[in-house]
Design a protein around this motif. Structure first.
Motif, PDB file in Angstrom:
ATOM      1  N   GLU A  98       0.829  -1.216   0.000  1.00 35.82           N
ATOM      2  CA  GLU A  98       0.000   0.000   0.000  1.00 35.82           C
ATOM      3  C   GLU A  98       0.859   1.260   0.000  1.00 35.82           C
ATOM      4  O   GLU A  98       0.477   2.288   0.543  1.00 35.82           O
ATOM      5  N   HIS A  99       2.023   1.187  -0.643  1.00 33.91           N
ATOM      6  CA  HIS A  99       2.950   2.314  -0.554  1.00 33.91           C
ATOM      7  C   HIS A  99       2.434   3.557  -1.256  1.00 33.91           C
ATOM      8  O   HIS A  99       2.886   4.663  -0.995  1.00 33.91           O
ATOM      9  N   ARG A 100       1.468   3.394  -2.168  1.00 38.03           N
ATOM     10  CA  ARG A 100       0.939   4.581  -2.834  1.00 38.03           C
ATOM     11  C   ARG A 100       0.011   5.375  -1.924  1.00 38.03           C
ATOM     12  O   ARG A 100      -0.123   6.578  -2.077  1.00 38.03           O
ATOM     13  N   GLN A 101      -0.639   4.670  -1.006  1.00 38.64           N
ATOM     14  CA  GLN A 101      -1.616   5.359  -0.166  1.00 38.64           C
ATOM     15  C   GLN A 101      -0.955   6.149   0.970  1.00 38.64           C
ATOM     16  O   GLN A 101      -1.381   7.232   1.295  1.00 38.64           O
ATOM     17  N   ARG A 102       0.085   5.563   1.603  1.00 39.25           N
ATOM     18  CA  ARG A 102       0.629   6.204   2.799  1.00 39.25           C
ATOM     19  C   ARG A 102       2.155   6.244   2.723  1.00 39.25           C
ATOM     20  O   ARG A 102       2.786   5.237   2.427  1.00 39.25           O
ATOM     21  N   PRO A 103       2.740   7.396   3.011  1.00 39.46           N
ATOM     22  CA  PRO A 103       4.210   7.478   2.964  1.00 39.46           C
ATOM     23  C   PRO A 103       4.889   6.673   4.077  1.00 39.46           C
ATOM     24  O   PRO A 103       6.045   6.282   3.923  1.00 39.46           O
ATOM     25  N   GLU A 104       4.171   6.404   5.183  1.00 36.34           N
ATOM     26  CA  GLU A 104       4.829   5.679   6.288  1.00 36.34           C
ATOM     27  C   GLU A 104       5.186   4.249   5.879  1.00 36.34           C
ATOM     28  O   GLU A 104       6.042   3.625   6.495  1.00 36.34           O
ATOM     29  N   VAL A 105       4.482   3.747   4.850  1.00 41.36           N
ATOM     30  CA  VAL A 105       4.749   2.371   4.425  1.00 41.36           C
ATOM     31  C   VAL A 105       6.216   2.210   4.020  1.00 41.36           C
ATOM     32  O   VAL A 105       6.855   1.211   4.341  1.00 41.36           O
ATOM     33  N   ALA A 106       6.744   3.234   3.358  1.00 41.31           N
ATOM     34  CA  ALA A 106       8.131   3.137   2.909  1.00 41.31           C
ATOM     35  C   ALA A 106       9.081   3.036   4.101  1.00 41.31           C
ATOM     36  O   ALA A 106      10.024   2.240   4.096  1.00 41.31           O
ATOM     37  N   ALA A 119       5.927  -2.650  10.679  1.00 43.94           N
ATOM     38  CA  ALA A 119       5.529  -3.348   9.455  1.00 43.94           C
ATOM     39  C   ALA A 119       4.121  -3.920   9.565  1.00 43.94           C
ATOM     40  O   ALA A 119       3.354  -3.858   8.610  1.00 43.94           O
ATOM     41  N   HIS A 120       3.769  -4.461  10.736  1.00 42.66           N
ATOM     42  CA  HIS A 120       2.452  -5.080  10.851  1.00 42.66           C
ATOM     43  C   HIS A 120       1.319  -4.095  10.596  1.00 42.66           C
ATOM     44  O   HIS A 120       0.384  -4.413   9.865  1.00 42.66           O
ATOM     45  N   PRO A 121       1.359  -2.881  11.174  1.00 35.92           N
ATOM     46  CA  PRO A 121       0.249  -1.963  10.902  1.00 35.92           C
ATOM     47  C   PRO A 121       0.188  -1.513   9.452  1.00 35.92           C
ATOM     48  O   PRO A 121      -0.905  -1.260   8.939  1.00 35.92           O
ATOM     49  N   GLU A 122       1.325  -1.416   8.776  1.00 34.32           N
ATOM     50  CA  GLU A 122       1.308  -0.841   7.436  1.00 34.32           C
ATOM     51  C   GLU A 122       0.966  -1.875   6.359  1.00 34.32           C
ATOM     52  O   GLU A 122       0.616  -1.501   5.252  1.00 34.32           O
ATOM     53  N   ALA A 123       1.099  -3.147   6.675  1.00 37.35           N
ATOM     54  CA  ALA A 123       0.773  -4.167   5.684  1.00 37.35           C
ATOM     55  C   ALA A 123      -0.754  -4.278   5.568  1.00 37.35           C
ATOM     56  O   ALA A 123      -1.469  -3.911   6.493  1.00 37.35           O
ATOM     57  N   PRO A 124      -1.262  -4.800   4.436  1.00 37.73           N
ATOM     58  CA  PRO A 124      -2.693  -5.100   4.362  1.00 37.73           C
ATOM     59  C   PRO A 124      -3.060  -6.100   5.461  1.00 37.73           C
ATOM     60  O   PRO A 124      -2.227  -6.910   5.856  1.00 37.73           O
ATOM     61  N   SER A 125      -4.323  -6.055   5.935  1.00 39.65           N
ATOM     62  CA  SER A 125      -4.615  -6.781   7.177  1.00 39.65           C
ATOM     63  C   SER A 125      -4.477  -8.287   7.065  1.00 39.65           C
ATOM     64  O   SER A 125      -4.045  -8.940   8.008  1.00 39.65           O
TER      65      SER A 125
END
Lengths: 220, 666
Positions: free
Chosen positions: B148-156, B229-235
């Motif tokens: 989901e890196h396009r939706q939220r910058p924190e993913v990176a 990583a756990h919060p930023e990954a798809p559920s």
């Protein structure tokens, strides 16, 4: 060919090979350096020819002919072509180590080459392997030229010295690495020289000079 | 071919085919195809694992497949357990993903490969195979974290943390296992078991692999990737990572420490036990302070894996002391906790995904009141929270009870270290159980009950049917494990026996009876009794209370105007008392700004309160290391000035130096 004649001829060629390398360090006119390089190619070709005569191998004779064409004719010609039209760059004006020190360093490198090659020679003592230290020394001197000379053309010469040394070691240790391999390596060298020649010409067009330290600004 | 090998081959084939098909099919059909493929993969994995647990073994090796090492797979009970758990979680995630997953082609195709890699890790029976599968697992999971890196910058940022830590872990595992292989005739597990190892080398191997495997399990101090990583990954990926992938860290510790190295001295297991205990307490404390729902669940994973490592450490310690029966019990408790944790953490993460799907909010302080809009999700999360908080009739209760039994009985028989460590471990388990109750009461109460605290929470709607089916399935598995743990306990005991020897740790069908020590427990009876008591109390109240006609009236609000959502307890305020108690441990950052009315300093216009609980371990441990690395890198830049001659010179002087050394020493 008798044993002693073979040894004498081989050592003569090896001596010329080493001497030309040292001469390249000594002279500063680029045109002269290129001429010496052609001489060194000749010495290498003679060395291989002597080996070929000794072995009586047609293949090796062919390789000697190829080496003569490439290293006496083609490569020096290419280097000279990069030289024409650049009067200002005709002399290696300011090497980062002066000539006297370079010659001393070459003496040191010769000692080092001989010391390091002892185990190689001891593996299979023969007249040919006795000459291996010369090849190693030329490799080291070529490297020294690469490190201390500033002009792009001198770099090219250093690279060719390095390659000559490697080829010599190859022939002296194994008496031929196979025609295919040798042709492949030669083509590689030819290509590298072509690219480097182009690079040197472009450099001169861009900077009006071929001092490699001008390239410093290109880093990240 | 038997069921185990057939299942594994089927799972690998299904996973790879699904990945290929997911790339090819049009976007509309993709979630359904991926989901169905994942269900097939998971089901085959469960079948293979179940066969392995039942004692079916196989062993294949293709020396020509991979250069240098070859590929070797096999099956025993220990591998079967982890295979079955991974397969089960994948199956549920597949069902859930059909209507949840709206990610791109790459993420959809990577998911089955991730599952295949996780299934192959426990089945690997040579070091080369294990390392390749491990790396494949790390890479595919990294890609999924970045989905989901396009939706939220924190993913990176999360992806970068995960990439660095997982590869650091991989590097240490690689070093450790290669040292081990160097002392053995070959790199198959059978060769390694037979290899004679000097004590110091064995210790080095164990410590190196322990660092790598615990970093994958989210154990302190290399846990920093997990709550990011756990919060930023798809559920459903979070569920797979948190319920299946981290388990493989435990698998690694058990496989290498207990099986390949055959036990070892006590200090190894004291280290394991200590790491587990610290992680358990620290993880649950951070979870209790957390207001981000998925971050809370991530820290809870650290806590539960910490408890598992307490069990593994106790098992190693007891086995080193010669108490095989108790060691088997401790390891069985740890492995049962792995199974249980997988069940309830899948439930919780999928329910959290449902909340996120409906509201787009993870912050507990903005949730609340979901009970009306999302009754099924609320029920599932409520059951998951009960299962996670180690209260009867919850799922975690059984395994933690077994763990406590092993620790308590480990005290009198052992001497020395055990006499000190075991009581402390008992206290740690008890403390984490208490804190877990507070944490999950907070997560459930604040997140789902009361009034909505934001518009998104107020407008929440129930999720599509496949998501509900996935959640309910996970909750049902957790319920079965809670009430009838005896269904899996013999198999878990057999898996534990692979590692520490000894017979079955427990017996009984309706009642769990411990062999070797006195103790029995019947979760079924507890559950029935609890249910009966609730029914009796409610029914009694209904019957005895005087009936009055219902009357609608305004709620008593102390005269403070109509009740609003701002008057509710928030997650922050709920955690505040705990934060005060553990102030010295957590070092929270608090900031109170009082704003006065301009006319008078005595009249307060607004009070602003900010609180953050940064990860203290991370803040103390990581910046110095990162700063040192940065300084090292800056120093390295000075070597590279851009001068070609200088670079050539480095080569020349190095060559001459090496030749000189050679000439001198030869």
């Amino acid at each position: 060919m008798s044993e002693s004649l073979y040894t004498q001829l081989l050592y003569l060629a090896a001596g010329a090979f080493l001497l030309t390398a040292v001469l390249i360090l000594w002279r500063r006119e680029l045109a002269v350096i290129v001429r010496i390089l052609a001489l060194q190619g000749l010495a290498l070709a003679v060395m291989v020819a002597v080996l070929a005569a000794r072995e009586g191998s047609v293949e090796l004779w062919a390789v000697a002919g190829g080496i003569a064409v490439l290293r006496v004719g083609v490569l020096p010609h290419l280097v000279r072509r990069a030289l024409t039209g650049a009067e200002a760059a005709r002399r290696e004006s300011a090497p980062s180590v002066n000539v006297a020190s370079s010659l001393l360093a070459a003496a040191g490198l010769t000692l080092l080459g001989f010391a390091v090659s002892q185990p190689l020679v001891a593996l299979a003592p023969s007249p040919a392997t006795q000459a291996v230290p010369v090849g190693v020394t030329v490799v080291l001197i070529g490297f020294l030229v690469l490190v201390t000379r500033r002009r792009a053309l001198s770099q090219l010469v250093g690279f060719l010295l390095l390659d000559n040394g490697i080829t010599a070691v190859g022939f002296l240790t194994t008496a031929g690495v196979g025609l295919v391999v040798e042709v492949g390596v030669s083509l590689d060298v030819l290509l590298a020289v072509l690219v480097l020649q182009l690079l040197a010409t472009r450099m001169r067009e861009t900077f009006g000079d071929t001092d490699l330290d001008e390239l410093r600004e290109l880093r990240d | 071919m038997n069921l185990a090998s057939l299942g594994l081959a089927g799972a690998v084939t299904a996973g790879v085919v699904t990945a290929l098909v997911a790339v090819l099919v049009p976007v509309r059909a993709r979630p359904v195809v991926t989901g169905a493929g994942l269900v097939l993969t998971g089901a085959a994995g469960v079948a293979a694992g179940a066969a392995g647990l039942a004692g079916v073994t196989f062993s294949v090796s293709w020396p020509a497949v991979l250069p240098l090492t070859g590929v070797a797979f096999g099956m025993d009970q220990l591998a079967g357990l982890f295979l079955a758990v991974t397969g089960g979680v994948a199956l549920i995630a597949g069902v859930y993903g059909v209507s949840y997953s709206r990610h791109g082609r790459a993420a959809q195709a990577t998911l089955p490969l991730f599952v295949v890699a996780m299934l192959l890790v426990p089945a690997a029976t040579s070091v080369g195979t294990l390392l390749v599968c491990w790396e494949l697992m790390a890479l595919t999971s990294l890609l999924l974290v970045l989905a989901e890196h396009r939706q939220r910058p924190e993913v990176a940022v999360a992806g970068r943390w995960y990439a660095v830590l997982t590869h650091l872990g991989f590097a240490t595992i690689l070093c450790g296992l290669l040292i081990l292989v160097a002392h053995a005739p070959g790199d198959s597990f059978a060769d390694l078991r037979a290899a004679p190892l000097p004590g110091g080398v064995a210790g080095l191997v164990f410590v190196l692999t322990l660092v790598g495997f615990t970093s994958k399990a989210g154990i302190l101090p290399l846990h920093a990737w997990l709550p990011r990583a756990h919060p930023e990954a798809p559920s459903h990926v979070s569920a797979l990572m948190s319920a299946a992938m981290v388990n493989l860290g435990v698998y690694g510790v058990v496989r290498v420490g207990l099986d390949l190295l055959g036990g070892g001295p006590r200090w190894w297991w004291l280290v394991v036990l200590g790491l587990g205990a610290v992680s358990a307490v620290y993880g649950i404390l951070q979870a209790a302070m957390s207001t981000d729902l998925k971050r809370l669940l991530g820290f809870s994973t650290t806590e539960n894996l910490g408890l598992v490592l307490v069990g593994v450490g106790a098992a190693g310690l007891l086995a080193a002391g010669g108490q095989r029966v108790l060691a088997g019990l401790a390891l069985a408790a740890a492995l049962l906790h792995v199974v249980n944790h997988a069940a309830f953490k899948t439930t919780l993460f999928l329910a959290a995904g449902s909340v996120l799907h409906a509201t787009g909010v993870r912050d507990l302080d903005q949730l609340g009141g979901l009970r009306r809009g999302m009754p099924v999700t609320t029920a599932v999360f409520g059951w998951g929270a009960l299962a996670a908080s180690a209260l009867p009739p919850g799922t975690a209760f059984v395994s933690e009870w077994l763990l406590l039994q092993a620790l308590v009985h480990g005290v009198p028989e052992g001497g020395g270290a055990e006499a000190v460590v075991m009581p402390v471990a008992v206290a740690v388990v008890a403390l984490t159980a208490g804190l877990a109750v507070a944490t999950f009461v907070k997560a459930f109460g604040v997140g789902f009950l009361a009034r909505p605290r934001s518009r998104q929470a107020g407008e929440a709607h129930e999720s599509p049917p496949s998501m509900l089916a996935g959640m309910v399935l996970a909750a049902a598995v957790a319920a079965v494990l809670a009430v009838l743990p005896t269904l899996v306990l013999p198999a878990v005991g057999a898996a534990a026996a692979v590692a520490v020897g000894g017979g079955p740790a427990t017996s009984g069908v309706l009642t769990v009876r411990l062999t070797g020590v006195a103790g029995e427990l019947s979760p079924l009876v507890y559950a029935v009794a609890l249910l009966a008591a609730v029914v009796l109390v409610l029914g009694g109240l209904r019957a005895t209370a005087t009936r009055r006609a219902r009357r609608a009236a305004r709620l008593w609000d102390c005269g403070g105007g109509p009740l609003s959502a701002r008057m509710e307890y928030t997650a922050t305020s709920f955690a505040e008392p705990l934060q005060r108690v553990f102030d010295d441990v957590l070092e929270p950052e608090q900031d109170v700004t009082v704003d006065h009315v301009e006319e008078s300093r005595y009249l307060v216009r607004a009070v602003e309160y900010r609180r953050a609980v940064p990860d203290r371990v991370e803040r103390r441990l990581y910046p110095p290391v990162i700063a040192a690395l940065r300084a090292w890198g800056e120093a390295g830049r000075r070597l590279a000035t851009g001068s070609v001659h200088r670079y050539l010179g480095y080569g020349f002087y190095t060559l001459c130096g090496v030749l000189l050394v050679l000439a001198v020493i030869s």
